[in-house]
Design an enzyme around this catalytic site. Sequence first.
Site, PDB file in Angstrom:
ATOM      1  N   HIS A  75       1.005  -1.361  -0.042  1.00 25.13           N
ATOM      2  CA  HIS A  75      -0.273   0.153   0.616  1.00 25.13           C
ATOM      3  C   HIS A  75       0.923   1.249   0.060  1.00 25.13           C
ATOM      4  O   HIS A  75       2.204   1.553   0.041  1.00 25.13           O
ATOM      5  CB  HIS A  75      -0.758  -0.148   1.112  1.00 25.13           C
ATOM      6  N   VAL A 101     -27.737   0.059 -27.243  1.00 26.24           N
ATOM      7  CA  VAL A 101     -27.522  -0.403 -25.996  1.00 26.24           C
ATOM      8  C   VAL A 101     -27.444   0.937 -25.445  1.00 26.24           C
ATOM      9  O   VAL A 101     -28.150   1.048 -23.609  1.00 26.24           O
ATOM     10  CB  VAL A 101     -25.442  -0.347 -26.072  1.00 26.24           C
ATOM     11  N   ARG A 129     -10.383   3.749 -22.771  1.00 23.29           N
ATOM     12  CA  ARG A 129     -10.106   2.615 -22.722  1.00 23.29           C
ATOM     13  C   ARG A 129      -9.278   1.835 -21.637  1.00 23.29           C
ATOM     14  O   ARG A 129      -9.594   1.230 -20.849  1.00 23.29           O
ATOM     15  CB  ARG A 129     -10.149   1.734 -24.270  1.00 23.29           C
ATOM     16  N   GLU A 189       1.525   3.539   2.095  1.00 22.19           N
ATOM     17  CA  GLU A 189       1.354   4.021   3.118  1.00 22.19           C
ATOM     18  C   GLU A 189       3.239   3.590   3.704  1.00 22.19           C
ATOM     19  O   GLU A 189       4.654   3.268   3.941  1.00 22.19           O
ATOM     20  CB  GLU A 189       0.929   3.919   4.542  1.00 22.19           C
TER      21      GLU A 189
HETATM   22  N1  LIG Z   1     -16.367   6.449 -35.219  1.00 23.69           N
HETATM   23  C1  LIG Z   1     -16.203   7.197 -34.167  1.00 23.69           C
HETATM   24  C2  LIG Z   1     -16.170   6.578 -33.274  1.00 23.69           C
HETATM   25  N2  LIG Z   1     -16.630   5.120 -33.342  1.00 23.69           N
HETATM   26  C3  LIG Z   1     -16.928   4.252 -32.351  1.00 23.69           C
HETATM   27  C4  LIG Z   1     -17.558   2.609 -32.467  1.00 23.69           C
HETATM   28  O1  LIG Z   1     -18.829   2.689 -31.749  1.00 23.69           O
HETATM   29  C5  LIG Z   1     -16.298   1.887 -32.554  1.00 23.69           C
HETATM   30  O2  LIG Z   1     -15.936   1.723 -30.976  1.00 23.69           O
HETATM   31  C6  LIG Z   1     -14.935   1.839 -33.355  1.00 23.69           C
HETATM   32  O3  LIG Z   1     -15.290   1.845 -34.629  1.00 23.69           O
HETATM   33  C7  LIG Z   1     -13.590   1.880 -32.773  1.00 23.69           C
HETATM   34  O4  LIG Z   1     -13.043   0.931 -33.514  1.00 23.69           O
HETATM   35  P1  LIG Z   1     -11.456   0.814 -32.952  1.00 23.69           P
HETATM   36  O5  LIG Z   1     -11.744  -0.143 -32.093  1.00 23.69           O
HETATM   37  O6  LIG Z   1     -10.353   1.900 -32.572  1.00 23.69           O
HETATM   38  O7  LIG Z   1     -11.031  -0.048 -33.908  1.00 23.69           O
HETATM   39  N3  LIG Z   1     -15.640   6.877 -32.134  1.00 23.69           N
HETATM   40  C8  LIG Z   1     -15.147   7.943 -32.254  1.00 23.69           C
HETATM   41  O8  LIG Z   1     -14.952   8.375 -30.906  1.00 23.69           O
HETATM   42  N4  LIG Z   1     -15.516   9.041 -33.254  1.00 23.69           N
HETATM   43  C9  LIG Z   1     -15.359   8.380 -33.701  1.00 23.69           C
HETATM   44  O9  LIG Z   1     -15.223   9.204 -35.102  1.00 23.69           O
HETATM   45  N1  LIG Z   2      -4.825   0.672  -1.206  1.00 20.18           N
HETATM   46  C1  LIG Z   2      -4.419   1.475  -0.130  1.00 20.18           C
HETATM   47  C2  LIG Z   2      -6.266   0.838   0.964  1.00 20.18           C
HETATM   48  N2  LIG Z   2      -6.850   0.270   0.361  1.00 20.18           N
HETATM   49  C3  LIG Z   2      -8.083  -0.221   0.930  1.00 20.18           C
HETATM   50  O1  LIG Z   2      -7.671  -1.515   1.292  1.00 20.18           O
HETATM   51  C4  LIG Z   2      -7.561  -2.948   0.412  1.00 20.18           C
HETATM   52  C5  LIG Z   2      -7.532  -4.036  -0.429  1.00 20.18           C
HETATM   53  O2  LIG Z   2      -6.765  -4.347   0.630  1.00 20.18           O
HETATM   54  P1  LIG Z   2      -5.168  -5.571   0.224  1.00 20.18           P
HETATM   55  O3  LIG Z   2      -6.604  -6.763   0.276  1.00 20.18           O
HETATM   56  O4  LIG Z   2      -4.632  -5.712   1.299  1.00 20.18           O
HETATM   57  O5  LIG Z   2      -4.651  -5.029  -0.776  1.00 20.18           O
HETATM   58  C6  LIG Z   2      -8.511  -1.632   0.053  1.00 20.18           C
HETATM   59  O6  LIG Z   2     -10.800  -2.671  -0.899  1.00 20.18           O
HETATM   60  C7  LIG Z   2      -9.080  -0.861   0.445  1.00 20.18           C
HETATM   61  O7  LIG Z   2      -9.875  -1.003   1.343  1.00 20.18           O
HETATM   62  N3  LIG Z   2      -5.733   1.119   1.819  1.00 20.18           N
HETATM   63  C8  LIG Z   2      -4.596   1.493   2.419  1.00 20.18           C
HETATM   64  O8  LIG Z   2      -4.120   2.890   3.731  1.00 20.18           O
HETATM   65  N4  LIG Z   2      -3.928   2.396   1.381  1.00 20.18           N
HETATM   66  C9  LIG Z   2      -3.536   1.571   0.515  1.00 20.18           C
HETATM   67  O9  LIG Z   2      -2.668   1.617  -0.356  1.00 20.18           O
HETATM   68 ZN   LIG Z   3      -3.141  -0.421   3.765  1.00 23.45          ZN
END
Ligand SMILES: Nc1c(/N=C/[C@H](O)[C@H](O)[C@H](O)COP(=O)(O)O)[nH]c(=O)[nH]c1=O
Ligand SMILES: Nc1c(N[C@@H]2O[C@H](COP(=O)(O)O)[C@@H](O)[C@H]2O)[nH]c(=O)[nH]c1=O
Ligand SMILES: [Zn+2]
Length: 363
Positions: free
Chosen positions: A51, A297, A185, A53
């Site tokens: 973590h 969607v 992404r 800390e």
């Molecule tokens: N057509 C456009 C988009 N089009 C997004 C589409 O939904 C589809 O995610 C894309 O074609 C993804 O292609 P790939 O995963 O990069 O190969 N999205 C954008 O942000 N700008 C645009 O012009």
């Molecule tokens: N990453 C983080 C914390 N994360 C806390 O601890 C949990 C994960 O614990 P573990 O599975 O041991 O990594 C997480 O769900 C969150 O509640 N805590 C902290 O003090 N400092 C840290 O940097």
């Molecule tokens: Zn911790």
Amino acid sequence: MRSDEQYMRMALEIAKAGIGQTSPNPVVGAVVVKDGEVVGLGAHLKAGEPHAEVHAIRMAGEKAKGATVYVTLEPCSHYGKTPPCADLLIETGVRRVVIATTDPNPLVAGKGIAKLQKAGIEVQLGVMKEEADELNRVFFHYIATKTPFVTLKYASSLDGKIATSTGESKWITSEAAREDVHRYRAVHDAILVGVNTVIADNPSLTVRLPEGGKNPIRIVLDTHLRTPLDANVIRDGTAETWIVVGSEVSGEKKKRYENEKVQIISLGTPYIDIKELLRVLGEKRVTSLFVEGGSHVHDSFIQAGAVNEIVAYFAPKIIGGKQAPTPIGGVGFANMADVMELQIRQVERIGPDIKIVAIPNNK
Ligand SMILES: Nc1c(/N=C/[C@H](O)[C@H](O)[C@H](O)COP(=O)(O)O)[nH]c(=O)[nH]c1=O
Ligand SMILES: Nc1c(N[C@@H]2O[C@H](COP(=O)(O)O)[C@@H](O)[C@H]2O)[nH]c(=O)[nH]c1=O
Ligand SMILES: [Zn+2]
């Protein structure tokens, strides 16, 4: 000598080093200060690793004794994959701990603070709380709901079209805007599109950035399993692909799709219920979901009240045409009283385009 806010701002900046890397954990930053000198700092970089800390205290070494520690999240008090930070701070003999925000994880929630106070350590709470909460909005949402934080993204022309009436959409927004999308992404556990987008665009849904970046899991909503067998998401093997289908799809049809990178998720219902889908994804430790279309969607996520953030890109182009699709299709809202209300959080220019980030009002 800097103020508590200045040191916490430093800890928040350091915490950002872990963005997109720590799922299902939060991002956390820590700064150790002794007699006005920064003697240690650390960030949580990957679940299962030390973590923030721990890194900061290690770097401070002897100087940690009697020091003040600034940490962006309440020090943990449970034995997870790593020993509790609260105990480490107590053993190290720090004098004061300044915390930005408490940890809603039931395993921690206030216990870390109580432990520190019981050991006679001075605790200050709430310094830069707003910024700290915003930084971990995904983690806090996931801990509270056990479902992924959903960001819905679309790109459209100035007149609100996501493609021409003949289905062409390459490209609406510029390279710069599309690169920004790849940054989103890269920090998401999963990216989701509908089968119509797969059929129309044959997207790869991978991260192509100059600096690299890990590929999210690719999820395709495909009730009747119409995804072409030669689609990139099936064939290219560059990332995991989960196809979500309805209960009427036959077993032998599913087998034709499954390979080491492709799995079929069959929900118990003939149609895909978004709330049920999110519950299943949450169980599979998907903490953040980037929904990239298409319009049907998007509408189903909005109708399910399942959107936590909207990222919209607008290009200075006019596509026009009554038949040309718009970002949110499906059923929509018939009455203004029922429309989804948001507040705009960000408006910025990206190359020739603009980007708007908005969040639902009820959040
Ligand atoms: N057509 C456009 C988009 N089009 C997004 C589409 O939904 C589809 O995610 C894309 O074609 C993804 O292609 P790939 O995963 O990069 O190969 N999205 C954008 O942000 N700008 C645009 O012009
Ligand atoms: N990453 C983080 C914390 N994360 C806390 O601890 C949990 C994960 O614990 P573990 O599975 O041991 O990594 C997480 O769900 C969150 O509640 N805590 C902290 O003090 N400092 C840290 O940097
Ligand atoms: Zn911790």
